[in-house]
Design an enzyme around this catalytic site. Structure first.
Site, PDB file in Angstrom:
ATOM      1  N   ASN A   9       0.843  -1.193   0.000  1.00  0.00           N
ATOM      2  CA  ASN A   9       0.000   0.000   0.000  1.00  0.00           C
ATOM      3  C   ASN A   9       0.881   1.247   0.000  1.00  0.00           C
ATOM      4  O   ASN A   9       0.423   2.353   0.312  1.00  0.00           O
ATOM      5  CB  ASN A   9      -0.941   0.000   1.211  1.00  0.00           C
ATOM      6  CG  ASN A   9      -2.070  -1.006   1.043  1.00  0.00           C
ATOM      7  OD1 ASN A   9      -2.744  -1.043   0.021  1.00  0.00           O
ATOM      8  ND2 ASN A   9      -2.284  -1.844   2.067  1.00  0.00           N
ATOM      9  N   ASP A  75      10.871  -7.506  -2.447  1.00  0.00           N
ATOM     10  CA  ASP A  75      11.565  -7.370  -1.175  1.00  0.00           C
ATOM     11  C   ASP A  75      12.935  -6.811  -1.491  1.00  0.00           C
ATOM     12  O   ASP A  75      13.510  -7.095  -2.567  1.00  0.00           O
ATOM     13  CB  ASP A  75      11.686  -8.716  -0.443  1.00  0.00           C
ATOM     14  CG  ASP A  75      12.038  -8.517   1.028  1.00  0.00           C
ATOM     15  OD1 ASP A  75      11.450  -7.617   1.663  1.00  0.00           O
ATOM     16  OD2 ASP A  75      12.890  -9.246   1.554  1.00  0.00           O
ATOM     17  N   PHE A 158      16.237   7.987   3.061  1.00  0.00           N
ATOM     18  CA  PHE A 158      15.847   7.334   4.308  1.00  0.00           C
ATOM     19  C   PHE A 158      16.676   6.066   4.451  1.00  0.00           C
ATOM     20  O   PHE A 158      17.494   5.737   3.595  1.00  0.00           O
ATOM     21  CB  PHE A 158      14.345   7.007   4.300  1.00  0.00           C
ATOM     22  CG  PHE A 158      13.930   6.102   3.164  1.00  0.00           C
ATOM     23  CD1 PHE A 158      13.900   4.730   3.325  1.00  0.00           C
ATOM     24  CD2 PHE A 158      13.596   6.633   1.926  1.00  0.00           C
ATOM     25  CE1 PHE A 158      13.539   3.886   2.272  1.00  0.00           C
ATOM     26  CE2 PHE A 158      13.223   5.810   0.872  1.00  0.00           C
ATOM     27  CZ  PHE A 158      13.198   4.439   1.048  1.00  0.00           C
ATOM     28  N   ASP A 161      20.512   5.308   3.302  1.00  0.00           N
ATOM     29  CA  ASP A 161      20.947   6.257   2.270  1.00  0.00           C
ATOM     30  C   ASP A 161      22.104   7.161   2.712  1.00  0.00           C
ATOM     31  O   ASP A 161      23.015   7.422   1.920  1.00  0.00           O
ATOM     32  CB  ASP A 161      19.774   7.124   1.800  1.00  0.00           C
ATOM     33  CG  ASP A 161      18.766   6.357   0.958  1.00  0.00           C
ATOM     34  OD1 ASP A 161      19.019   5.166   0.655  1.00  0.00           O
ATOM     35  OD2 ASP A 161      17.730   6.951   0.597  1.00  0.00           O
TER      36      ASP A 161
END
Length: 205
Positions: A9, A75, A158, A161
């Site tokens: 989602n 994944d 995020f 990173d």
């Protein structure tokens, strides 16, 4: 019209997938948009394994709801050579189930303490698992090669990173020091999607 349910989602992920797999007559729905609930335990030891778990769970939910569709799951995570591929499938929970990005990064730096620059090679990897309406499975993997720095740099992005220096940027900027557009151009998911698109367009590939 071909319906593909994406086992997520996450709006950003869905947008990237829709843009990459722009086959004529295809429509994409998130689990929520399809009215499905699926939250399986991801306990495989590989990105492909976890992607398959999510894809098969979404397919089972769709079949139970009487929805004829294909499903797509992914994944991804960080693989560090000096740590034998860790954190790998545990990337999001490297510092524990309650750990956040800062805690994960701190643990990674601690694990790599004393490891010289030439031995800090790493990559972000993504594996996509696509299961068509007839059960045919297509798998695609994409990576971004680089190295782990010695301290966080940058305010963008995020996860890991701020520690990851992609080879594509000459090892001079972390993924947290570049624009989202630059990051998307080399993203591991984008790479995997390009591979998947080619394989779906040429089934024998």
């Amino acid at each position: 019209m071909k319906t593909v349910v994406i086992a997520t989602n996450n709006a950003h992920k869905v947008s990237e997938i829709r843009s990459a797999l722009d086959f004529e007559g295809w429509e994409f729905r998130t689990l929520a948009e399809a009215g499905l609930a699926s939250d399986p335990v991801e306990d495989a030891d590989s990105f492909e394994g976890n992607g398959r778990i999510k894809a098969e769970a979404a397919r089972a939910a769709a079949q139970a709801a009487g929805l004829a569709c294909a499903v797509l799951a992914d994944d991804s995570g960080l693989e560090v050579d000096a740590l034998d591929g860790a954190p790998g499938v545990y990337s999001s929970r490297y510092a524990g189930a309650d750990g956040d990005d800062a805690a994960n990064n701190a643990k990674l730096l601690a694990e790599l303490a004393g490891v010289p620059d030439g031995e800090r090679a790493a990559r972000f990897a993504c594996t996509l698992v696509f299961i068509d309406e007839d059960g045919t499975e297509t798998v695609a993997r994409g990576t971004v090669e680089g190295a782990i720095g010695h301290e966080p740099r940058g305010e963008e992005g995020f996860g890991y990173d701020p520690l990851f220096f992609p080879d594509a940027f000459g090892g001079e900027r972390t993924l947290a020091e570049v624009s989202q557009e630059e990051k998307n151009a080399i993203s591991h998911r984008g790479c995997a999607l390009r591979v998947l698109r080619d394989r779906l367009a040429t089934p024998s590939a």
